[in-house]
Scaffold this motif. Structure first.
Motif, PDB file in Angstrom:
ATOM      1  N   ALA A 182      16.502  -0.973 -41.573  1.00  0.00           N
ATOM      2  CA  ALA A 182      14.905  -0.943 -41.859  1.00  0.00           C
ATOM      3  C   ALA A 182      14.179  -2.080 -42.984  1.00  0.00           C
ATOM      4  O   ALA A 182      13.664  -2.094 -42.283  1.00  0.00           O
ATOM      5  CB  ALA A 182      14.807   0.578 -42.502  1.00  0.00           C
ATOM      6  N   ARG A 183      14.702  -2.658 -43.854  1.00  0.00           N
ATOM      7  CA  ARG A 183      13.996  -3.441 -44.198  1.00  0.00           C
ATOM      8  C   ARG A 183      13.824  -4.901 -43.102  1.00  0.00           C
ATOM      9  O   ARG A 183      12.657  -5.547 -43.322  1.00  0.00           O
ATOM     10  CB  ARG A 183      14.595  -3.862 -45.470  1.00  0.00           C
ATOM     11  N   ARG A 184      14.700  -5.723 -42.334  1.00  0.00           N
ATOM     12  CA  ARG A 184      14.595  -5.952 -42.218  1.00  0.00           C
ATOM     13  C   ARG A 184      13.575  -5.559 -40.664  1.00  0.00           C
ATOM     14  O   ARG A 184      12.878  -7.146 -40.395  1.00  0.00           O
ATOM     15  CB  ARG A 184      15.787  -6.613 -41.434  1.00  0.00           C
ATOM     16  N   ARG A 185      13.445  -4.735 -40.046  1.00  0.00           N
ATOM     17  CA  ARG A 185      12.494  -4.537 -39.560  1.00  0.00           C
ATOM     18  C   ARG A 185      11.141  -4.225 -39.966  1.00  0.00           C
ATOM     19  O   ARG A 185      10.337  -5.012 -39.386  1.00  0.00           O
ATOM     20  CB  ARG A 185      13.425  -2.685 -38.453  1.00  0.00           C
ATOM     21  N   PHE A 186      11.429  -3.984 -41.089  1.00  0.00           N
ATOM     22  CA  PHE A 186       9.423  -4.190 -41.832  1.00  0.00           C
ATOM     23  C   PHE A 186       9.594  -5.616 -41.586  1.00  0.00           C
ATOM     24  O   PHE A 186       8.174  -5.760 -41.611  1.00  0.00           O
ATOM     25  CB  PHE A 186      10.182  -3.769 -43.066  1.00  0.00           C
ATOM     26  N   GLU A 187      10.212  -6.100 -42.306  1.00  0.00           N
ATOM     27  CA  GLU A 187       9.552  -7.305 -42.032  1.00  0.00           C
ATOM     28  C   GLU A 187       9.583  -8.662 -41.201  1.00  0.00           C
ATOM     29  O   GLU A 187       8.541  -8.865 -41.050  1.00  0.00           O
ATOM     30  CB  GLU A 187      11.028  -8.624 -42.783  1.00  0.00           C
ATOM     31  N   ASP A 188       9.900  -8.105 -40.082  1.00  0.00           N
ATOM     32  CA  ASP A 188      10.081  -8.730 -40.185  1.00  0.00           C
ATOM     33  C   ASP A 188       8.394  -8.212 -38.197  1.00  0.00           C
ATOM     34  O   ASP A 188       7.134  -8.831 -37.514  1.00  0.00           O
ATOM     35  CB  ASP A 188      10.913  -7.538 -37.416  1.00  0.00           C
ATOM     36  N   ASN A 189       7.795  -6.692 -38.561  1.00  0.00           N
ATOM     37  CA  ASN A 189       6.802  -6.298 -38.336  1.00  0.00           C
ATOM     38  C   ASN A 189       5.429  -6.613 -39.145  1.00  0.00           C
ATOM     39  O   ASN A 189       4.645  -7.155 -38.557  1.00  0.00           O
ATOM     40  CB  ASN A 189       6.541  -4.578 -38.679  1.00  0.00           C
ATOM     41  N   ASN A 190       5.745  -7.091 -40.451  1.00  0.00           N
ATOM     42  CA  ASN A 190       5.406  -7.993 -41.561  1.00  0.00           C
ATOM     43  C   ASN A 190       4.700  -8.802 -40.889  1.00  0.00           C
ATOM     44  O   ASN A 190       3.094  -9.623 -40.345  1.00  0.00           O
ATOM     45  CB  ASN A 190       5.351  -8.519 -42.659  1.00  0.00           C
ATOM     46  N   LYS A 191       5.370  -9.452 -40.010  1.00  0.00           N
ATOM     47  CA  LYS A 191       5.638 -11.002 -39.523  1.00  0.00           C
ATOM     48  C   LYS A 191       4.494 -10.971 -38.150  1.00  0.00           C
ATOM     49  O   LYS A 191       3.905 -11.878 -37.904  1.00  0.00           O
ATOM     50  CB  LYS A 191       6.899 -11.679 -38.654  1.00  0.00           C
ATOM     51  N   GLY A 219       2.286  -9.032 -37.764  1.00  0.00           N
ATOM     52  CA  GLY A 219       0.971  -8.144 -37.572  1.00  0.00           C
ATOM     53  C   GLY A 219       0.717  -6.549 -37.630  1.00  0.00           C
ATOM     54  O   GLY A 219       0.362  -6.515 -37.219  1.00  0.00           O
ATOM     55  N   ILE A 220       2.209  -6.680 -37.442  1.00  0.00           N
ATOM     56  CA  ILE A 220       2.526  -4.621 -37.157  1.00  0.00           C
ATOM     57  C   ILE A 220       2.663  -3.827 -38.232  1.00  0.00           C
ATOM     58  O   ILE A 220       3.340  -3.618 -39.119  1.00  0.00           O
ATOM     59  CB  ILE A 220       3.131  -4.568 -35.729  1.00  0.00           C
ATOM     60  N   GLU A 221       1.518  -2.693 -38.886  1.00  0.00           N
ATOM     61  CA  GLU A 221       1.875  -1.963 -40.476  1.00  0.00           C
ATOM     62  C   GLU A 221       2.971  -1.331 -40.139  1.00  0.00           C
ATOM     63  O   GLU A 221       3.180  -0.585 -38.919  1.00  0.00           O
ATOM     64  CB  GLU A 221      -0.178  -1.574 -40.343  1.00  0.00           C
ATOM     65  N   SER A 222       3.585  -0.791 -41.076  1.00  0.00           N
ATOM     66  CA  SER A 222       5.178  -0.061 -41.744  1.00  0.00           C
ATOM     67  C   SER A 222       5.207   0.218 -42.567  1.00  0.00           C
ATOM     68  O   SER A 222       4.820  -0.490 -43.088  1.00  0.00           O
ATOM     69  CB  SER A 222       5.886  -0.566 -39.730  1.00  0.00           C
ATOM     70  N   SER A 223       5.554   1.416 -42.466  1.00  0.00           N
ATOM     71  CA  SER A 223       6.530   1.613 -43.777  1.00  0.00           C
ATOM     72  C   SER A 223       7.949   1.863 -43.501  1.00  0.00           C
ATOM     73  O   SER A 223       8.355   1.631 -42.639  1.00  0.00           O
ATOM     74  CB  SER A 223       6.127   2.862 -44.495  1.00  0.00           C
ATOM     75  N   ILE A 224       8.340   1.250 -44.475  1.00  0.00           N
ATOM     76  CA  ILE A 224       9.946   1.254 -44.505  1.00  0.00           C
ATOM     77  C   ILE A 224      10.651   2.696 -44.582  1.00  0.00           C
ATOM     78  O   ILE A 224      12.124   2.554 -43.736  1.00  0.00           O
ATOM     79  CB  ILE A 224      10.689   0.917 -45.934  1.00  0.00           C
ATOM     80  N   GLU A 225      10.323   3.343 -44.861  1.00  0.00           N
ATOM     81  CA  GLU A 225      10.674   4.881 -44.735  1.00  0.00           C
ATOM     82  C   GLU A 225      10.829   5.364 -43.352  1.00  0.00           C
ATOM     83  O   GLU A 225      11.707   6.270 -43.021  1.00  0.00           O
ATOM     84  CB  GLU A 225      10.035   6.330 -45.628  1.00  0.00           C
ATOM     85  N   GLN A 226       9.195   5.211 -42.833  1.00  0.00           N
ATOM     86  CA  GLN A 226       9.214   5.725 -41.793  1.00  0.00           C
ATOM     87  C   GLN A 226      10.006   4.732 -40.758  1.00  0.00           C
ATOM     88  O   GLN A 226      10.835   5.134 -39.899  1.00  0.00           O
ATOM     89  CB  GLN A 226       7.629   5.662 -40.818  1.00  0.00           C
ATOM     90  N   LEU A 227      10.384   3.847 -41.514  1.00  0.00           N
ATOM     91  CA  LEU A 227      11.361   2.519 -39.706  1.00  0.00           C
ATOM     92  C   LEU A 227      12.783   3.191 -40.118  1.00  0.00           C
ATOM     93  O   LEU A 227      13.389   3.233 -38.951  1.00  0.00           O
ATOM     94  CB  LEU A 227      11.213   1.227 -41.198  1.00  0.00           C
ATOM     95  N   GLN A 228      13.266   3.384 -41.253  1.00  0.00           N
ATOM     96  CA  GLN A 228      15.105   4.096 -41.882  1.00  0.00           C
ATOM     97  C   GLN A 228      14.397   5.099 -41.043  1.00  0.00           C
ATOM     98  O   GLN A 228      15.736   5.607 -40.337  1.00  0.00           O
ATOM     99  CB  GLN A 228      14.004   4.755 -43.268  1.00  0.00           C
ATOM    100  N   GLN A 229      14.416   6.044 -40.693  1.00  0.00           N
ATOM    101  CA  GLN A 229      13.985   7.706 -40.021  1.00  0.00           C
ATOM    102  C   GLN A 229      13.887   7.402 -38.362  1.00  0.00           C
ATOM    103  O   GLN A 229      14.831   7.451 -37.359  1.00  0.00           O
ATOM    104  CB  GLN A 229      12.567   8.662 -40.018  1.00  0.00           C
TER     105      GLN A 229
END
Ligand code: C5P
Length: 222
Positions: free
Chosen positions: A153-162, A164-174
């Protein structure tokens, strides 16, 4: 040295595509991101308001579509009926619906034929969920890559940031946990480690370390 087939499977966000891309580049092999193909079909299904639960409608939709993976300077591009959808297929609404679309056996049979055609041209690195078990069961090297769901989830979050996609780690983990569950529990070619696959835990590995591990295993099989 002979050209080999490398199958990389594993759950969402394990780093498969990043590592597969690097390995393919180093070996000068064709890289095939099969997840991108299911994502492109999901995009088309959403755009055309196709019933995602209908096995027949989803199979017919794929028959009416062209999905191509083309090499480009800025990485591989995904073309849906000729349109570049590389960015759009990463959007959260696609991630949230792709496992539903990917569950249909009739559509998967067509998708696997497409993937066989793409793999027929010599050395190949293919990543997905069923590559070692269903698409390339004869692959010389099969790797099952995973990492803890927190790290993925942490990796996806960083990927999304790059991107420009907004997301939260908790939501990605789910979202990741739900997608893994659906992919693992479906009847048609579920996500499962092939008996002859090598397990690679990437939780504490860098991208380069994971790519090196795969390149070493590949060199032993050439
Ligand atoms: O690899 P990626 O996360 O982009 O894949 C998106 C989805 O496509 C997966 O969650 C899965 O539902 C589906 N998929 C599949 N078989 C593959 C590759 C992906 O069912 N070989």
């Amino acid at each position: 040295m002979k050209n080999i087939q490398i199958a990389i499977d594993g759950p969402a966000g394990a780093g498969k595509s990043t590592v597969a891309k690097i390995a393919a580049e180093k070996l000068q092999y064709t890289y095939i991101d099969t997840g991108a193909m299911y994502r492109a079909l999901t995009l088309k299904a959403l755009r055309t308001s196709t019933d995602l639960d209908s096995e027949q409608a989803i199979a017919d939709l794929l028959k009416d579509s062209t999905i191509e993976l083309v090499p480009a300077e800025n990485g591989q591009r995904v073309l849906l009926d000729g349109e570049d959808v590389s960015e759009e297929i990463r959007f959260p609404n696609i991630s949230a619906n792709v496992s539903k679309v990917a569950a249909h056996a009739a559509m998967r049979a067509i998708m696997v034929d497409l993937q066989h055609d793409m793999a027929a041209r010599g050395g190949v690195v293919m990543d997905g969920r069923d590559i070692g078990t269903a698409v390339l069961p004869q692959a010389e090297l099969k790797v099952f890559m995973s990492a803890t769901v927190e790290e993925r989830a942490r990796r996806r979050f960083e990927d999304n940031n790059k991107r420009g996609i907004e997301s939260s780690i908790e939501q990605l983990q789910q979202e990741i946990a739900l997608r893994d569950k659906m992919d693992s529990e479906r009847e048609a070619s579920p996500l499962v480690q092939a008996e002859d696959a090598i397990f690679l835990d990437t939780t504490t590995l860098s991208i380069d370390e994971a790519a090196d591990a795969i390149l070493k295993l590949a060199s032993e099989r050439m």
